[in-house]
Design an enzyme around this catalytic site. Structure first.
Site, PDB file in Angstrom:
ATOM      1  N   CYS A 114       0.838  -1.199   0.000  1.00 43.63           N
ATOM      2  CA  CYS A 114       0.000   0.000   0.000  1.00 43.63           C
ATOM      3  C   CYS A 114       0.877   1.255   0.000  1.00 43.63           C
ATOM      4  O   CYS A 114       0.675   2.173  -0.796  1.00 43.63           O
ATOM      5  CB  CYS A 114      -0.916  -0.039   1.222  1.00 43.63           C
ATOM      6  N   CYS A 115       1.877   1.280   0.879  1.00 49.00           N
ATOM      7  CA  CYS A 115       2.781   2.432   0.939  1.00 49.00           C
ATOM      8  C   CYS A 115       3.566   2.577  -0.355  1.00 49.00           C
ATOM      9  O   CYS A 115       3.835   3.693  -0.808  1.00 49.00           O
ATOM     10  CB  CYS A 115       3.762   2.286   2.095  1.00 49.00           C
ATOM     11  N   CYS A 198      -1.135   8.326   7.321  1.00 48.16           N
ATOM     12  CA  CYS A 198      -2.505   8.097   6.871  1.00 48.16           C
ATOM     13  C   CYS A 198      -3.376   7.701   8.058  1.00 48.16           C
ATOM     14  O   CYS A 198      -2.891   7.082   9.021  1.00 48.16           O
ATOM     15  CB  CYS A 198      -2.526   6.997   5.820  1.00 48.16           C
ATOM     16  N   CYS A 201      -3.437   4.138   9.655  1.00 44.12           N
ATOM     17  CA  CYS A 201      -2.129   3.633  10.100  1.00 44.12           C
ATOM     18  C   CYS A 201      -1.462   4.543  11.119  1.00 44.12           C
ATOM     19  O   CYS A 201      -0.253   4.427  11.352  1.00 44.12           O
ATOM     20  CB  CYS A 201      -1.215   3.469   8.892  1.00 44.12           C
ATOM     21  N   CYS A 225       7.574   4.131   5.509  1.00 41.30           N
ATOM     22  CA  CYS A 225       6.688   3.919   4.355  1.00 41.30           C
ATOM     23  C   CYS A 225       7.484   3.467   3.144  1.00 41.30           C
ATOM     24  O   CYS A 225       6.942   2.853   2.231  1.00 41.30           O
ATOM     25  CB  CYS A 225       5.914   5.195   4.031  1.00 41.30           C
TER      26      CYS A 225
HETATM   27  S1  SF4 Z   1       0.362   4.719   5.612  1.00 39.08           S
HETATM   28 FE1  SF4 Z   1      -1.223   3.105   5.549  1.00 39.08          FE
HETATM   29  S2  SF4 Z   1      -2.876   3.863   4.225  1.00 39.08           S
HETATM   30 FE2  SF4 Z   1      -1.069   5.181   3.924  1.00 39.08          FE
HETATM   31  S3  SF4 Z   1      -0.061   4.355   2.128  1.00 39.08           S
HETATM   32 FE3  SF4 Z   1       0.906   3.371   3.922  1.00 39.08          FE
HETATM   33  S4  SF4 Z   1      -0.255   1.490   4.381  1.00 39.08           S
HETATM   34 FE4  SF4 Z   1      -1.462   2.752   2.909  1.00 39.08          FE
END
Ligand code: SF4
Length: 238
Positions: A114-115, A198, A201, A225
């Site tokens: 995701c990151c 985010c 998280c 991240c």
């Molecule tokens: S902080 Fe969480 S929601 Fe944001 S990009 Fe990374 S995993 Fe995804």
């Protein structure tokens, strides 16, 4: 003298310099880098307190220094409002975001992926599109367990210098600088957050580690991240 990657004893600088000496050192690093890289020097702004301090320092060196924001669909509404206020105020501030579809709750099932999609990829795009040769970050060595091995000047990607001008600052010195210079900050700090990311998280914690509220309950807890650990040049390999 050209700005080159360093191997300084960061720990001794963290504890050996006072606040005013750190401010002078940071301004000197940015000034030196700006002399060398000119318009290729760009500040990365995450909308956190450290980025706001670095951006203010950079603007003291030259109001012409460019900067960019990387944001995601999961940023808290307070962060989005804060970002919109800054963008309205500073015309040259560029925002990068990846809107490609991803699976539901990817942040929970695979936060690294995701990151990578939502943060690392737009950062790569920013570096490429803005022709960045030296990017300037708000990374600090005392933020948490994953930040102790960085240097003030690095070349993690060949041909891309990374400048961490406030690497040796303590958390309290960031707040000291922001208060003394009346720099605006993300309103989430008033709620008790110490490190912002985010919404799914990021939590408020009472742990001494400044980044302990990031990715709580995952293997990434208190971690990164990827923008500081993954390659950022276009010829990267995933
Ligand atoms: S902080 Fe969480 S929601 Fe944001 S990009 Fe990374 S995993 Fe995804």
């Amino acid at each position: 003298m050209p700005l080159t990657a360093t191997r300084e004893d960061v720990r001794s600088l963290v504890d050996g310099l006072n606040f005013a000496e750190k401010v002078e050192r940071s301004l000197g690093l940015i000034q030196q880098a700006y002399s060398e890289f000119g318009d290729g020097l760009v500040v990365a702004n995450s909308l956190g307190k450290d980025s706001m301090a670095v951006w203010h320092l950079a603007k003291r060196v030259s109001p012409h220094i460019r900067n960019f924001i990387v944001t995601t669909r999961f940023k808290p509404r307070e962060t989005v409002s804060f970002m919109n206020e800054l963008v309205a105020q500073y015309a040259g501030l560029k925002v990068f975001k990846n809107d490609q579809p991803i699976s539901d709750r990817l942040y929970a099932t695979d936060p690294d992926k995701c990151c990578d999609i939502l943060k690392v990829q737009p950062t790569r795009r920013a570096i490429e599109e803005m022709n960045v040769t030296c990017w300037v970050t708000g990374l600090r060595s005392t933020e948490g367990r994953t930040r102790t091995d960085f240097q003030e000047v690095e070349e993690r990607d060949k041909g891309l210098i990374k400048l961490n001008p406030i690497l040796i600052w303590h958390e309290r010195e960031i707040w000291q600088y922001l208060a003394l210079n009346r720099v605006p900050v993300n309103p989430l700090y008033a709620k008790g957050y110490r490190s912002l990311g985010c919404a799914p998280c990021t939590r408020i914690t009472s742990d001494p580690d400044e980044r302990s509220g990031r990715w709580v309950g995952t293997s990434k807890c208190g971690g990164e991240c990827g923008i500081h650990t993954r390659p950022l040049k276009p010829d990267y390999q995933i």
